[in-house]
Design a protein around this motif. Structure first.
Motif, PDB file in Angstrom:
ATOM      1  N   VAL A 190     -14.279 -24.067  14.362  1.00 42.85           N
ATOM      2  CA  VAL A 190     -14.620 -23.152  13.286  1.00 42.85           C
ATOM      3  C   VAL A 190     -16.125 -23.198  13.020  1.00 42.85           C
ATOM      4  O   VAL A 190     -16.793 -22.167  13.028  1.00 42.85           O
ATOM      5  CB  VAL A 190     -13.833 -23.480  11.991  1.00 42.85           C
ATOM      6  CG1 VAL A 190     -14.263 -22.589  10.841  1.00 42.85           C
ATOM      7  CG2 VAL A 190     -12.333 -23.363  12.238  1.00 42.85           C
ATOM      8  N   ALA A 191     -16.667 -24.385  12.788  1.00 41.02           N
ATOM      9  CA  ALA A 191     -18.091 -24.522  12.466  1.00 41.02           C
ATOM     10  C   ALA A 191     -18.515 -25.972  12.656  1.00 41.02           C
ATOM     11  O   ALA A 191     -17.673 -26.874  12.713  1.00 41.02           O
ATOM     12  CB  ALA A 191     -18.350 -24.099  11.022  1.00 41.02           C
ATOM     13  N   SER A 192     -19.832 -26.190  12.728  1.00 36.99           N
ATOM     14  CA  SER A 192     -20.338 -27.563  12.803  1.00 36.99           C
ATOM     15  C   SER A 192     -21.778 -27.607  12.313  1.00 36.99           C
ATOM     16  O   SER A 192     -22.458 -26.580  12.265  1.00 36.99           O
ATOM     17  CB  SER A 192     -20.259 -28.110  14.230  1.00 36.99           C
ATOM     18  OG  SER A 192     -21.091 -27.384  15.096  1.00 36.99           O
ATOM     19  N   TRP A 193     -22.200 -28.791  11.950  1.00 38.05           N
ATOM     20  CA  TRP A 193     -23.593 -29.021  11.574  1.00 38.05           C
ATOM     21  C   TRP A 193     -23.921 -30.476  11.853  1.00 38.05           C
ATOM     22  O   TRP A 193     -23.047 -31.317  11.945  1.00 38.05           O
ATOM     23  CB  TRP A 193     -23.867 -28.641  10.121  1.00 38.05           C
ATOM     24  CG  TRP A 193     -23.114 -29.428   9.100  1.00 38.05           C
ATOM     25  CD1 TRP A 193     -23.559 -30.511   8.404  1.00 38.05           C
ATOM     26  CD2 TRP A 193     -21.776 -29.203   8.651  1.00 38.05           C
ATOM     27  NE1 TRP A 193     -22.586 -30.974   7.553  1.00 38.05           N
ATOM     28  CE2 TRP A 193     -21.470 -30.177   7.683  1.00 38.05           C
ATOM     29  CE3 TRP A 193     -20.792 -28.268   8.970  1.00 38.05           C
ATOM     30  CZ2 TRP A 193     -20.236 -30.258   7.043  1.00 38.05           C
ATOM     31  CZ3 TRP A 193     -19.565 -28.343   8.334  1.00 38.05           C
ATOM     32  CH2 TRP A 193     -19.309 -29.329   7.378  1.00 38.05           C
ATOM     33  N   VAL A 194     -25.208 -30.739  12.027  1.00 35.80           N
ATOM     34  CA  VAL A 194     -25.702 -32.071  12.381  1.00 35.80           C
ATOM     35  C   VAL A 194     -26.634 -32.536  11.267  1.00 35.80           C
ATOM     36  O   VAL A 194     -27.364 -31.734  10.685  1.00 35.80           O
ATOM     37  CB  VAL A 194     -26.450 -32.017  13.733  1.00 35.80           C
ATOM     38  CG1 VAL A 194     -27.004 -33.378  14.108  1.00 35.80           C
ATOM     39  CG2 VAL A 194     -25.542 -31.510  14.825  1.00 35.80           C
ATOM     40  N   THR A 195     -26.618 -33.842  10.988  1.00 33.75           N
ATOM     41  CA  THR A 195     -27.523 -34.386   9.977  1.00 33.75           C
ATOM     42  C   THR A 195     -28.967 -34.256  10.446  1.00 33.75           C
ATOM     43  O   THR A 195     -29.236 -34.129  11.641  1.00 33.75           O
ATOM     44  CB  THR A 195     -27.199 -35.866   9.673  1.00 33.75           C
ATOM     45  OG1 THR A 195     -27.277 -36.613  10.896  1.00 33.75           O
ATOM     46  CG2 THR A 195     -25.821 -36.017   9.064  1.00 33.75           C
ATOM     47  N   HIS A 234     -20.041 -39.713  15.246  1.00 35.71           N
ATOM     48  CA  HIS A 234     -21.268 -40.514  15.237  1.00 35.71           C
ATOM     49  C   HIS A 234     -21.759 -40.588  16.679  1.00 35.71           C
ATOM     50  O   HIS A 234     -21.021 -41.019  17.556  1.00 35.71           O
ATOM     51  CB  HIS A 234     -20.999 -41.920  14.701  1.00 35.71           C
ATOM     52  CG  HIS A 234     -20.552 -41.919  13.280  1.00 35.71           C
ATOM     53  ND1 HIS A 234     -21.404 -42.139  12.238  1.00 35.71           N
ATOM     54  CD2 HIS A 234     -19.339 -41.705  12.727  1.00 35.71           C
ATOM     55  CE1 HIS A 234     -20.745 -42.062  11.100  1.00 35.71           C
ATOM     56  NE2 HIS A 234     -19.487 -41.792  11.370  1.00 35.71           N
ATOM     57  N   PHE A 235     -22.980 -40.159  16.913  1.00 38.84           N
ATOM     58  CA  PHE A 235     -23.514 -40.183  18.263  1.00 38.84           C
ATOM     59  C   PHE A 235     -23.869 -41.606  18.666  1.00 38.84           C
ATOM     60  O   PHE A 235     -24.511 -42.335  17.909  1.00 38.84           O
ATOM     61  CB  PHE A 235     -24.762 -39.293  18.360  1.00 38.84           C
ATOM     62  CG  PHE A 235     -24.468 -37.840  18.111  1.00 38.84           C
ATOM     63  CD1 PHE A 235     -23.610 -37.135  18.935  1.00 38.84           C
ATOM     64  CD2 PHE A 235     -25.059 -37.181  17.047  1.00 38.84           C
ATOM     65  CE1 PHE A 235     -23.346 -35.795  18.716  1.00 38.84           C
ATOM     66  CE2 PHE A 235     -24.804 -35.836  16.819  1.00 38.84           C
ATOM     67  CZ  PHE A 235     -23.943 -35.145  17.653  1.00 38.84           C
ATOM     68  N   ARG A 236     -23.450 -41.988  19.852  1.00 40.34           N
ATOM     69  CA  ARG A 236     -23.731 -43.330  20.371  1.00 40.34           C
ATOM     70  C   ARG A 236     -25.235 -43.555  20.420  1.00 40.34           C
ATOM     71  O   ARG A 236     -25.972 -42.733  20.943  1.00 40.34           O
ATOM     72  CB  ARG A 236     -23.122 -43.485  21.763  1.00 40.34           C
ATOM     73  CG  ARG A 236     -23.316 -44.878  22.342  1.00 40.34           C
ATOM     74  CD  ARG A 236     -22.600 -45.056  23.654  1.00 40.34           C
ATOM     75  NE  ARG A 236     -21.167 -45.031  23.405  1.00 40.34           N
ATOM     76  CZ  ARG A 236     -20.277 -44.422  24.182  1.00 40.34           C
ATOM     77  NH1 ARG A 236     -20.664 -43.796  25.272  1.00 40.34           N
ATOM     78  NH2 ARG A 236     -18.996 -44.443  23.885  1.00 40.34           N
ATOM     79  N   ASP A 237     -25.666 -44.646  19.848  1.00 35.14           N
ATOM     80  CA  ASP A 237     -27.088 -45.006  19.777  1.00 35.14           C
ATOM     81  C   ASP A 237     -27.926 -43.919  19.091  1.00 35.14           C
ATOM     82  O   ASP A 237     -29.123 -43.812  19.332  1.00 35.14           O
ATOM     83  CB  ASP A 237     -27.654 -45.301  21.172  1.00 35.14           C
ATOM     84  CG  ASP A 237     -26.961 -46.471  21.849  1.00 35.14           C
ATOM     85  OD1 ASP A 237     -26.609 -47.445  21.145  1.00 35.14           O
ATOM     86  OD2 ASP A 237     -26.753 -46.412  23.077  1.00 35.14           O
ATOM     87  N   GLY A 238     -27.287 -43.094  18.265  1.00 34.91           N
ATOM     88  CA  GLY A 238     -28.003 -42.035  17.561  1.00 34.91           C
ATOM     89  C   GLY A 238     -28.570 -40.971  18.488  1.00 34.91           C
ATOM     90  O   GLY A 238     -29.501 -40.257  18.121  1.00 34.91           O
ATOM     91  N   ASP A 239     -27.995 -40.854  19.700  1.00 39.02           N
ATOM     92  CA  ASP A 239     -28.522 -39.931  20.702  1.00 39.02           C
ATOM     93  C   ASP A 239     -27.530 -38.794  20.965  1.00 39.02           C
ATOM     94  O   ASP A 239     -26.535 -38.981  21.652  1.00 39.02           O
ATOM     95  CB  ASP A 239     -28.786 -40.694  21.998  1.00 39.02           C
ATOM     96  CG  ASP A 239     -29.417 -39.836  23.077  1.00 39.02           C
ATOM     97  OD1 ASP A 239     -29.815 -38.680  22.794  1.00 39.02           O
ATOM     98  OD2 ASP A 239     -29.512 -40.324  24.213  1.00 39.02           O
ATOM     99  N   PRO A 240     -27.794 -37.594  20.449  1.00 40.55           N
ATOM    100  CA  PRO A 240     -26.868 -36.480  20.649  1.00 40.55           C
ATOM    101  C   PRO A 240     -26.998 -35.794  22.013  1.00 40.55           C
ATOM    102  O   PRO A 240     -26.134 -35.004  22.389  1.00 40.55           O
ATOM    103  CB  PRO A 240     -27.252 -35.501  19.529  1.00 40.55           C
ATOM    104  CG  PRO A 240     -28.693 -35.737  19.324  1.00 40.55           C
ATOM    105  CD  PRO A 240     -28.895 -37.219  19.551  1.00 40.55           C
ATOM    106  N   LEU A 241     -28.049 -36.078  22.777  1.00 40.82           N
ATOM    107  CA  LEU A 241     -28.279 -35.350  24.025  1.00 40.82           C
ATOM    108  C   LEU A 241     -27.121 -35.400  25.016  1.00 40.82           C
ATOM    109  O   LEU A 241     -26.775 -34.371  25.595  1.00 40.82           O
ATOM    110  CB  LEU A 241     -29.579 -35.805  24.679  1.00 40.82           C
ATOM    111  CG  LEU A 241     -30.848 -35.348  23.952  1.00 40.82           C
ATOM    112  CD1 LEU A 241     -32.085 -35.879  24.654  1.00 40.82           C
ATOM    113  CD2 LEU A 241     -30.899 -33.845  23.825  1.00 40.82           C
ATOM    114  N   ARG A 280     -25.247 -37.901  13.188  1.00 42.05           N
ATOM    115  CA  ARG A 280     -23.852 -37.518  12.951  1.00 42.05           C
ATOM    116  C   ARG A 280     -23.686 -36.010  13.070  1.00 42.05           C
ATOM    117  O   ARG A 280     -24.577 -35.238  12.734  1.00 42.05           O
ATOM    118  CB  ARG A 280     -23.395 -37.943  11.558  1.00 42.05           C
ATOM    119  CG  ARG A 280     -23.141 -39.412  11.412  1.00 42.05           C
ATOM    120  CD  ARG A 280     -22.563 -39.726  10.052  1.00 42.05           C
ATOM    121  NE  ARG A 280     -23.384 -39.188   8.980  1.00 42.05           N
ATOM    122  CZ  ARG A 280     -24.290 -39.857   8.294  1.00 42.05           C
ATOM    123  NH1 ARG A 280     -24.492 -41.115   8.555  1.00 42.05           N
ATOM    124  NH2 ARG A 280     -24.990 -39.282   7.341  1.00 42.05           N
ATOM    125  N   CYS A 281     -22.499 -35.634  13.517  1.00 42.79           N
ATOM    126  CA  CYS A 281     -22.130 -34.232  13.598  1.00 42.79           C
ATOM    127  C   CYS A 281     -20.832 -34.048  12.813  1.00 42.79           C
ATOM    128  O   CYS A 281     -19.901 -34.844  12.948  1.00 42.79           O
ATOM    129  CB  CYS A 281     -21.915 -33.822  15.056  1.00 42.79           C
ATOM    130  SG  CYS A 281     -21.365 -32.121  15.250  1.00 42.79           S
TER     131      CYS A 281
END
Length: 74
Positions: free
Chosen positions: A49-54, A22-29, A59-60
């Motif tokens: 292996v892999a990843s994706w973001v909402t 979960h990105f802090r304050d909804g900020d992935p930067l 969230r990642c």
């Protein structure tokens, strides 16, 4: 997380593990800047292996692979 019995090291298999970040304050930067500047900060033996973001970038989801679950605590 994946489920299994015993430790992977003893049985010689690797596990795929789902990590939800979960990105802090909804900020992935800040996370993406660190990734760009320093690379993936995972201990040796823990493999990406892999990843994706909402869609809302809050969230990642990452799939990682390892033979020793103790690496997840590092």
């Amino acid at each position: 997380m994946s489920h299994g019995t015993g430790t992977s090291r003893q049985t010689g298999y690797s596990e795929h593990v789902l990590i939800i970040e979960h990105f802090r304050d909804g900020d992935p930067l800040p996370v993406y800047r660190r990734l760009r500047d320093e690379g993936r900060l995972a201990p040796q033996g823990l493999r990406y292996v892999a990843s994706w973001v909402t869609d809302d970038f809050r969230r990642c989801f990452q799939i990682m692979e390892c033979e020793d679950r103790a690496l997840l605590a590092q």
